[in-house]
Design an enzyme around this catalytic site. Structure first.
Site, short mmCIF file in Angstrom:
data_model
loop_
_atom_site.label_atom_id
_atom_site.label_comp_id
_atom_site.label_asym_id
_atom_site.label_seq_id
_atom_site.Cartn_x
_atom_site.Cartn_y
_atom_site.Cartn_z
N SER A 77 11.30 -30.19 -14.40
CA SER A 77 11.72 -29.93 -13.01
C SER A 77 13.22 -30.00 -12.78
O SER A 77 13.69 -29.57 -11.73
CB SER A 77 11.03 -30.90 -12.08
OG SER A 77 9.72 -30.47 -11.89
N VAL B 171 9.17 -34.14 -15.47
CA VAL B 171 8.06 -34.88 -16.10
C VAL B 171 8.26 -35.10 -17.61
O VAL B 171 7.50 -35.83 -18.22
CB VAL B 171 6.69 -34.22 -15.86
CG1 VAL B 171 6.26 -34.32 -14.42
CG2 VAL B 171 6.68 -32.78 -16.35
N TYR C 271 10.92 -36.28 -6.42
CA TYR C 271 9.54 -36.05 -5.94
C TYR C 271 9.29 -36.88 -4.67
O TYR C 271 10.22 -37.11 -3.90
CB TYR C 271 8.50 -36.41 -7.02
CG TYR C 271 8.77 -35.79 -8.35
CD1 TYR C 271 8.99 -34.43 -8.50
CD2 TYR C 271 8.80 -36.58 -9.49
CE1 TYR C 271 9.22 -33.86 -9.74
CE2 TYR C 271 9.03 -36.03 -10.75
CZ TYR C 271 9.24 -34.67 -10.86
OH TYR C 271 9.47 -34.12 -12.08
N TYR D 172 9.11 -19.29 -14.33
CA TYR D 172 9.07 -20.69 -13.93
C TYR D 172 8.75 -21.60 -15.12
O TYR D 172 9.43 -22.61 -15.37
CB TYR D 172 8.07 -20.89 -12.78
CG TYR D 172 7.81 -22.35 -12.50
CD1 TYR D 172 8.82 -23.16 -11.96
CD2 TYR D 172 6.60 -22.95 -12.81
CE1 TYR D 172 8.61 -24.51 -11.73
CE2 TYR D 172 6.38 -24.30 -12.58
CZ TYR D 172 7.39 -25.07 -12.05
OH TYR D 172 7.20 -26.42 -11.85
N LYS E 92 14.84 -26.89 -11.77
CA LYS E 92 14.75 -26.37 -10.40
C LYS E 92 16.10 -26.35 -9.69
O LYS E 92 16.35 -25.49 -8.84
CB LYS E 92 13.72 -27.18 -9.60
CG LYS E 92 12.29 -26.94 -10.10
CD LYS E 92 11.27 -27.91 -9.53
CE LYS E 92 9.89 -27.59 -10.08
NZ LYS E 92 8.89 -28.61 -9.83
#
Ligand code: DON
Length: 317
Positions: free
Chosen positions: A64, A261, A243, A191, A67
């Protein structure tokens, strides 16, 4: 600097045992095989000064953390208003892969680019006529920033691709509501490949440094992305980067950060928040500790970062 270096190495050993409170991500088979006891940190300052400690040669995937990079690139490719028409900047308090708000909040616009729904939309927006072109552009952008070649770990990509049912469901919802710029399978490929880009803690620290410097690469002496985009990215990191633990992270640590993660954490520390540290003009911090908690954040990594931020009085607030 030498004394501080010794301290950092001690702190890594002090917080390494906290890995026992977490587990390697098991939903991605290739990540489940990682050694949960590993912990590494790298910190880089604008003059190129660097501290490293722990398992710093270990390579891992961005997950992530990617992102933030794709968000920055999409803003450069298409302009801020185009991106913000397709993804909002509101935290959710939900898990990163939640689908609920795509249905309960019409018109189904993803809440922010740090959760999977928003990130899949952002991946679909990237410039490029095919998934490969989009990924090549992203790799090129990262290579400029890091001064080295980076690539996708095919094993991690394949293991995610085969188990991506939830992300696929998110992408179909996004497509149904008009928030994808390319077909579902292509958006997913981009992605999941961006998540599988392999780096090390020093690379994370370098990305953090450029973000801390508002897009200016202090070593290359070039503006890699606009200041306005860097500021927005940092706001997103503070509000959504860890998160659904982002509120607590902001309250008790107080740094713009993004986790993945794989156990990666990237923090961007501006000069005004690091005056009492060995990096008084700001720094980027990269941490790797693959044992994550149920929310998705590296357990030992968060403890280590909290300790450093407290000891060196690093808090943007
Ligand atoms: O979408 C996934 O499941 C992962 N490839 C991304 C993982 C991650 O680090 C959590 N996302 N916010």
């Amino acid at each position: 600097m030498g004394e501080d270096h010794t301290k950092i190495a001690q702190w890594v050993e002090q917080f390494r045992p906290f890995a026992k409170e977490g587990n390697c991500a098991s939903y991605i088979p290739a990540l489940a095989q990682k050694n949960p006891n590993q912990l590494a940190i790298a910190i880089i300052g604008p003059d190129g000064s660097k501290m490293k400690a722990g398992d710093t040669t270990e390579r891992f995937t961005l997950q992530s953390v990617s992102k933030i990079v794709t968000f920055i690139l999409a803003c450069m490719d298409k302009g801020l208003s185009y991106v913000l028409e397709r993804v909002d900047v509101e935290p959710t308090g939900d898990t990163f892969n939640s689908i609920v708000r795509l249905e309960s909040h019409q018109p189904g616009k993803p809440f922010n680019p740090m959760i999977n729904a928003g990130a899949i939309t952002v991946s679909s927006i990237l410039s490029g006529d095919s998934p490969q072109e989009k990924i090549d552009n992203l790799l090129h952008f990262l290579e400029n920033m890091l001064g080295k070649k980076v690539s996708v770990n095919e094993e991690v990509f394949q293991s995610e691709w085969q188990t991506a049912n939830r992300n696929r469901a998110l992408a179909y919802y996004l497509m149904a509501s008009g928030y994808l710029d390319c077909p579902v399978e292509e958006a997913l490929e981009v992605y999941l490949k961006q998540c599988a880009i392999e780096i090390d803690v020093s690379d994370l620290a370098m990305i953090g440094l450029v973000i801390a410097n508002d897009g200016y690469h202090p070593i290359l002496k070039t503006q890699l992305f606009p200041k306005q985009v860097a500021k927005l990215t940092k706001a997103l990191m503070v509000t959504c980067g860890m998160y659904n633990a982002s509120g607590k992270f902001a309250a008790f640590i107080g740094l713009p950060a993004k986790s993945g993660v794989s156990g990666a954490i990237l923090a961007a520390v501006p000069g005004h928040a690091s005056i009492q540290s060995p990096f008084p003009t700001g720094c980027g911090i990269g941490i790797y500790g693959p044992a994550i908690d149920t929310i998705g954040n590296s357990v030992a990594g968060v403890h280590l970062l909290k300790h450093i931020a407290t000891e060196w009085n690093m808090n943007i607030f």
